[in-house]
Design an enzyme around this catalytic site. Sequence first.
Site, PDB file in Angstrom:
ATOM      1  N   LYS A  15     -11.865 -17.075  14.986  1.00  7.46           N
ATOM      2  CA  LYS A  15     -11.509 -15.680  15.275  1.00  7.46           C
ATOM      3  C   LYS A  15     -12.640 -14.945  15.987  1.00  7.46           C
ATOM      4  O   LYS A  15     -12.390 -14.183  16.914  1.00  7.46           O
ATOM      5  CB  LYS A  15     -11.092 -14.951  13.992  1.00  7.46           C
ATOM      6  CG  LYS A  15      -9.713 -15.396  13.524  1.00  7.46           C
ATOM      7  CD  LYS A  15      -9.303 -14.749  12.227  1.00  7.46           C
ATOM      8  CE  LYS A  15      -7.918 -15.201  11.797  1.00  7.46           C
ATOM      9  NZ  LYS A  15      -7.619 -14.872  10.412  1.00  7.46           N
TER      10      LYS A  15
ATOM     11  N   LYS B  28      -1.454 -25.885  19.367  1.00  3.69           N
ATOM     12  CA  LYS B  28      -0.809 -25.406  18.146  1.00  3.69           C
ATOM     13  C   LYS B  28      -0.137 -24.062  18.412  1.00  3.69           C
ATOM     14  O   LYS B  28      -0.726 -23.212  19.079  1.00  3.69           O
ATOM     15  CB  LYS B  28      -1.881 -25.243  17.063  1.00  3.69           C
ATOM     16  CG  LYS B  28      -1.320 -24.910  15.713  1.00  3.69           C
ATOM     17  CD  LYS B  28      -2.328 -24.207  14.827  1.00  3.69           C
ATOM     18  CE  LYS B  28      -1.783 -22.859  14.447  1.00  3.69           C
ATOM     19  NZ  LYS B  28      -2.399 -22.114  13.420  1.00  3.69           N
TER      20      LYS B  28
ATOM     21  N   LYS C  91       0.160 -16.995  17.367  1.00  2.76           N
ATOM     22  CA  LYS C  91       0.288 -15.758  18.142  1.00  2.76           C
ATOM     23  C   LYS C  91      -0.986 -15.469  18.922  1.00  2.76           C
ATOM     24  O   LYS C  91      -0.953 -14.863  19.967  1.00  2.76           O
ATOM     25  CB  LYS C  91       0.729 -14.571  17.299  1.00  2.76           C
ATOM     26  CG  LYS C  91      -0.100 -14.331  16.088  1.00  2.76           C
ATOM     27  CD  LYS C  91       0.548 -13.255  15.258  1.00  2.76           C
ATOM     28  CE  LYS C  91      -0.047 -13.173  13.878  1.00  2.76           C
ATOM     29  NZ  LYS C  91       0.247 -14.308  12.994  1.00  2.76           N
TER      30      LYS C  91
END
Length: 321
Positions: free
Chosen positions: A110, A189, A192
Amino acid sequence: MRILSGIQPSGRLHVGNFFGMMQPSIRLQEEGEAFYFIADYHSLTTVQDPEALRKNVCNVAIDFLACGLDPNKAVFFKQSDVPEVTELSWLLSTVTPMGFLNRCHSYKDKTERGLEATHGLFAYPVLMAADILIYDSNVVPVGDDQKQHVEVTRDIAIKFNNLYGDVFVIPEPRIREDKARVPGLDGQKMSKSYGNILEIFGEEKPTKKKIMSMMTDSTPVEDPKDPSNSIIIDLFSLVASDQQLQEMKDDFLKGGTGYGDFKKRLFEAFWEFFKPMRAKRKELSEDPQYIENILKEGADRAREAASATLKRARHSCGITS
Ligand code: ADP
Ligand code: TRP
């Protein structure tokens, strides 16, 4: 057996969420006492728009119920309606070595993608551990990418138990072997954050357009194609019958059919598969009060279970006598 899972209200649900987490959770509600929740505290680490968050919570509640979560079998609630979980999170954080969190790849992924390196994002697995441990969960159905977080939960629980006695049940992740990692429209994969998702409840036209514009190789229509290396086949296998899948594989090998035609078949099977859920979703969207009541009732039941565990944890470490 106590089963627990959560989903963040951080966007529209996609096919990866459905096959990786929702479908296994919905099946498991037949096998034990299931607790499923909407992880709104967690989503504050990425969604910092109050209106969007409120809307997402409502949408994900409707989506989960439309997909088959049965509120008569599973306790369904919003994470933040059980504030005990944040207190437990603190107790756990005091025994969690930094090393447990440093090794989590979700934080690294992230921050590498540009999210701010906040404490909340770093401590995310501790709150997740509190979610799991506060309900004495035995089994946690999640997709492949959450496995590490459940392993950290186990490590934290073992550490706490070693220090303070037998307070927590040690949970196990339940990862389905066949559909643990659903590919996105670009073959990575589905996520979103990669912009490669196929929404479960998207509108018909844009969904079709997304499927029809999937990248394929340049094998000519008349040539045979490799079914073992095709995202179309991988996605089709999730929503088609065994017979339809075999036919598509045969047609790949035979040659004479273009990718456009295969994509059309993929769209049709996809649209058919989610048809009953779309109908249910429409019905549920017309009754927001019903959804609110379910979440309220779920929260009451969840809170009862959570406060008993919190009491045990507080007592064990000397916060209460
Ligand atoms: P996203 O990667 O789109 O942000 P989340 O992290 O919110 O999805 O995932 C919610 C649940 O869905 C988790 O249990 C996760 O493991 C599962 N999941 C997400 N993407 C996939 C995928 N492509 N294949 C299988 N399971 C997935
Ligand atoms: N981290 C999970 C996800 O992104 C959501 C989640 C929060 C969760 N708490 C949980 C999943 C507890 C299972 C158990 O998908």
